[in-house]
Design a protein around this motif. Structure first.
Motif, PDB file in Angstrom:
ATOM      1  N   ARG A 187       0.833  -1.203   0.000  1.00 46.16           N
ATOM      2  CA  ARG A 187       0.000   0.000   0.000  1.00 46.16           C
ATOM      3  C   ARG A 187       0.875   1.264   0.000  1.00 46.16           C
ATOM      4  O   ARG A 187       0.581   2.230  -0.713  1.00 46.16           O
ATOM      5  CB  ARG A 187      -0.929  -0.004   1.210  1.00 46.16           C
ATOM      6  CG  ARG A 187      -2.073  -0.990   1.107  1.00 46.16           C
ATOM      7  CD  ARG A 187      -3.366  -0.276   0.915  1.00 46.16           C
ATOM      8  NE  ARG A 187      -4.450  -1.164   0.512  1.00 46.16           N
ATOM      9  CZ  ARG A 187      -5.673  -0.745   0.259  1.00 46.16           C
ATOM     10  NH1 ARG A 187      -5.978   0.538   0.369  1.00 46.16           N
ATOM     11  NH2 ARG A 187      -6.613  -1.570  -0.134  1.00 46.16           N
ATOM     12  N   ILE A 188       1.919   1.277   0.798  1.00 50.29           N
ATOM     13  CA  ILE A 188       2.815   2.435   0.848  1.00 50.29           C
ATOM     14  C   ILE A 188       3.524   2.610  -0.491  1.00 50.29           C
ATOM     15  O   ILE A 188       3.633   3.732  -1.008  1.00 50.29           O
ATOM     16  CB  ILE A 188       3.822   2.286   2.007  1.00 50.29           C
ATOM     17  CG1 ILE A 188       3.126   2.549   3.341  1.00 50.29           C
ATOM     18  CG2 ILE A 188       5.019   3.217   1.817  1.00 50.29           C
ATOM     19  CD1 ILE A 188       4.007   2.375   4.558  1.00 50.29           C
ATOM     20  N   LEU A 189       3.987   1.518  -1.051  1.00 51.02           N
ATOM     21  CA  LEU A 189       4.650   1.581  -2.355  1.00 51.02           C
ATOM     22  C   LEU A 189       3.748   2.219  -3.402  1.00 51.02           C
ATOM     23  O   LEU A 189       4.143   3.148  -4.123  1.00 51.02           O
ATOM     24  CB  LEU A 189       5.058   0.173  -2.782  1.00 51.02           C
ATOM     25  CG  LEU A 189       5.618   0.009  -4.194  1.00 51.02           C
ATOM     26  CD1 LEU A 189       6.878   0.848  -4.394  1.00 51.02           C
ATOM     27  CD2 LEU A 189       5.896  -1.467  -4.485  1.00 51.02           C
ATOM     28  N   ASN A 190       2.514   1.755  -3.493  1.00 48.27           N
ATOM     29  CA  ASN A 190       1.587   2.286  -4.492  1.00 48.27           C
ATOM     30  C   ASN A 190       1.194   3.726  -4.208  1.00 48.27           C
ATOM     31  O   ASN A 190       1.006   4.524  -5.131  1.00 48.27           O
ATOM     32  CB  ASN A 190       0.358   1.386  -4.584  1.00 48.27           C
ATOM     33  CG  ASN A 190       0.625   0.124  -5.384  1.00 48.27           C
ATOM     34  OD1 ASN A 190       0.684   0.155  -6.608  1.00 48.27           O
ATOM     35  ND2 ASN A 190       0.811  -0.991  -4.696  1.00 48.27           N
ATOM     36  N   ALA A 191       1.080   4.079  -2.928  1.00 46.10           N
ATOM     37  CA  ALA A 191       0.748   5.468  -2.574  1.00 46.10           C
ATOM     38  C   ALA A 191       1.870   6.417  -2.981  1.00 46.10           C
ATOM     39  O   ALA A 191       1.624   7.514  -3.503  1.00 46.10           O
ATOM     40  CB  ALA A 191       0.476   5.575  -1.076  1.00 46.10           C
ATOM     41  N   LEU A 192       3.117   6.016  -2.753  1.00 44.67           N
ATOM     42  CA  LEU A 192       4.249   6.847  -3.138  1.00 44.67           C
ATOM     43  C   LEU A 192       4.354   6.967  -4.661  1.00 44.67           C
ATOM     44  O   LEU A 192       4.713   8.029  -5.190  1.00 44.67           O
ATOM     45  CB  LEU A 192       5.546   6.269  -2.559  1.00 44.67           C
ATOM     46  CG  LEU A 192       5.687   6.348  -1.033  1.00 44.67           C
ATOM     47  CD1 LEU A 192       6.889   5.544  -0.562  1.00 44.67           C
ATOM     48  CD2 LEU A 192       5.804   7.798  -0.560  1.00 44.67           C
ATOM     49  N   LEU A 193       4.018   5.899  -5.371  1.00 50.17           N
ATOM     50  CA  LEU A 193       4.078   5.929  -6.836  1.00 50.17           C
ATOM     51  C   LEU A 193       3.033   6.854  -7.441  1.00 50.17           C
ATOM     52  O   LEU A 193       3.189   7.315  -8.577  1.00 50.17           O
ATOM     53  CB  LEU A 193       3.909   4.512  -7.397  1.00 50.17           C
ATOM     54  CG  LEU A 193       5.093   3.565  -7.204  1.00 50.17           C
ATOM     55  CD1 LEU A 193       4.734   2.145  -7.623  1.00 50.17           C
ATOM     56  CD2 LEU A 193       6.306   4.060  -7.986  1.00 50.17           C
ATOM     57  N   ARG A 194       1.976   7.143  -6.701  1.00 49.30           N
ATOM     58  CA  ARG A 194       0.945   8.043  -7.215  1.00 49.30           C
ATOM     59  C   ARG A 194       1.334   9.520  -7.086  1.00 49.30           C
ATOM     60  O   ARG A 194       0.670  10.395  -7.646  1.00 49.30           O
ATOM     61  CB  ARG A 194      -0.390   7.788  -6.495  1.00 49.30           C
ATOM     62  CG  ARG A 194      -1.077   6.502  -6.955  1.00 49.30           C
ATOM     63  CD  ARG A 194      -2.505   6.429  -6.456  1.00 49.30           C
ATOM     64  NE  ARG A 194      -2.581   6.218  -5.026  1.00 49.30           N
ATOM     65  CZ  ARG A 194      -2.607   5.016  -4.452  1.00 49.30           C
ATOM     66  NH1 ARG A 194      -2.552   3.914  -5.198  1.00 49.30           N
ATOM     67  NH2 ARG A 194      -2.692   4.903  -3.136  1.00 49.30           N
TER      68      ARG A 194
END
Length: 320
Positions: A187-194
């Motif tokens: 979840r953190i990975l995808n949030a940072l990628l956004r």
């Protein structure tokens, strides 16, 4: 996404990290990666989690090692009992709890110590995020009972037994813990990628976002406990399910989670999730058991997703 808020939050996080550096004298690399980790926590868990993060940061120690020798030395320094096991120490990120007792050997609490090996920035950020989640479990942990030899702790929907003499876990049922903790990484990975690197003000954050932009627009998942997370993915991707995790897990309210999860449909069973997570988090899983648990979790995910009108993403996963 409101970047005025994002930029303000990151400035406040830098202040939190600078205060941590003054108190703990950690390295620049740890401080930098901790700032990205805390931003990830904000993006995924919201500002509310900082009431617990601030408590955790008062005690937690974070160490970045640049060699296997350094890693081994630091681990044994924190926990001398590991000296006899140093030949089997794995150089993965780890949290070592330094439990404290009073003069009568009554349990007082624990200090979490995170150790990890220097790697790509995003790998280390996710490692810190994972291990800090284990520390957060301790904020609302409760002591069930203790005697002269053992302390029984309820933490993160799990029951942990600690040997007071060695401070080692002699029993724990931490499968659901690892499910939640490793899914937080994704979840953190995808949030940072956004995040748009051109919309953030901090040069430090801009540089980090440029480093990870190769993963933008892709269906990515953390490598941590990949079999466990791949099997639970259709459930974990559902925001309504994850909202239950956010609401109950760090409050250590397993009964509240169970009750609300099962209210969505009479066929839903929390104990099925917990037993599956327990097995799938173990080493040495056999293929037939993986298939068995995969099928029962798929049934639970299908029921929950239909009840919440959620359609899982079926694109190919890229592990990071």
């Amino acid at each position: 996404m409101d970047y005025d808020i994002i930029n303000q939050v990151y400035e406040e996080i830098i202040a939190i990290v600078n205060d941590y550096v003054r108190r703990k004298n950690c390295t620049y690399e740890v401080a930098k990666k901790l700032s990205f980790t805390l931003l990830g926590y904000y993006l995924v868990l919201g500002p509310e989690i900082f009431s617990k993060l601030n408590i955790l940061l008062d005690s937690i120690n974070i160490y970045e090692c640049i060699s296997e020798e350094d890693y081994q030395k630091k681990a044994i320094e924190i926990s001398p009992r590991l000296e006899e096991k140093k030949h089997i120490l794995r150089y993965n990120p780890i949290t070592i709890w330094d439990y404290k007792y009073d003069k009568d050997h009554n349990f007082l609490g624990g200090i979490p110590n995170i150790i990890y090996m220097r790697d790509k920035t995003i790998d280390n950020v996710l490692s810190i995020a994972h291990e800090m989640s284990h520390g957060l479990e301790g904020v609302n942990a409760t002591v069930e009972s203790q005697d002269s030899e053992y302390v029984h702790i309820n933490q993160g929907f799990s029951h942990i037994i600690v040997n007071k003499e060695t401070n080692a876990f002699i029993d724990d049922d931490a499968g659901f813990i690892e499910l939640v903790t490793s899914s937080l990484e994704t979840r953190i990975l995808n949030a940072l990628l956004r995040l748009d690197e051109n919309a953030v003000k901090s040069p430090l954050l801009q540089e980090f976002l440029k480093e990870i932009k190769e993963y933008k627009g892709k269906n990515v998942m953390s490598r941590s406990y990949e079999t466990l997370n791949a099997i639970f993915k259709d459930l974990l991707d559902n925001d309504e399910f994850y909202n239950l995790v956010k609401k109950y897990f760090y409050e250590n309210d397993e009964e509240g989670f169970k009750k609300e999860y099962e209210l969505y449909d009479s066929r839903l069973r929390y104990k099925v999730l917990k037993s599956a997570a327990e097995y799938l988090a173990m080493d040495g899983k056999d293929f037939s058991s993986i298939i068995y648990y995969s099928e029962i979790i798929k049934k639970q995910a299908d029921i929950f997703n239909r009840a919440t009108n959620f359609v899982p993403d079926k694109k190919i996963l890229i592990l990071v």
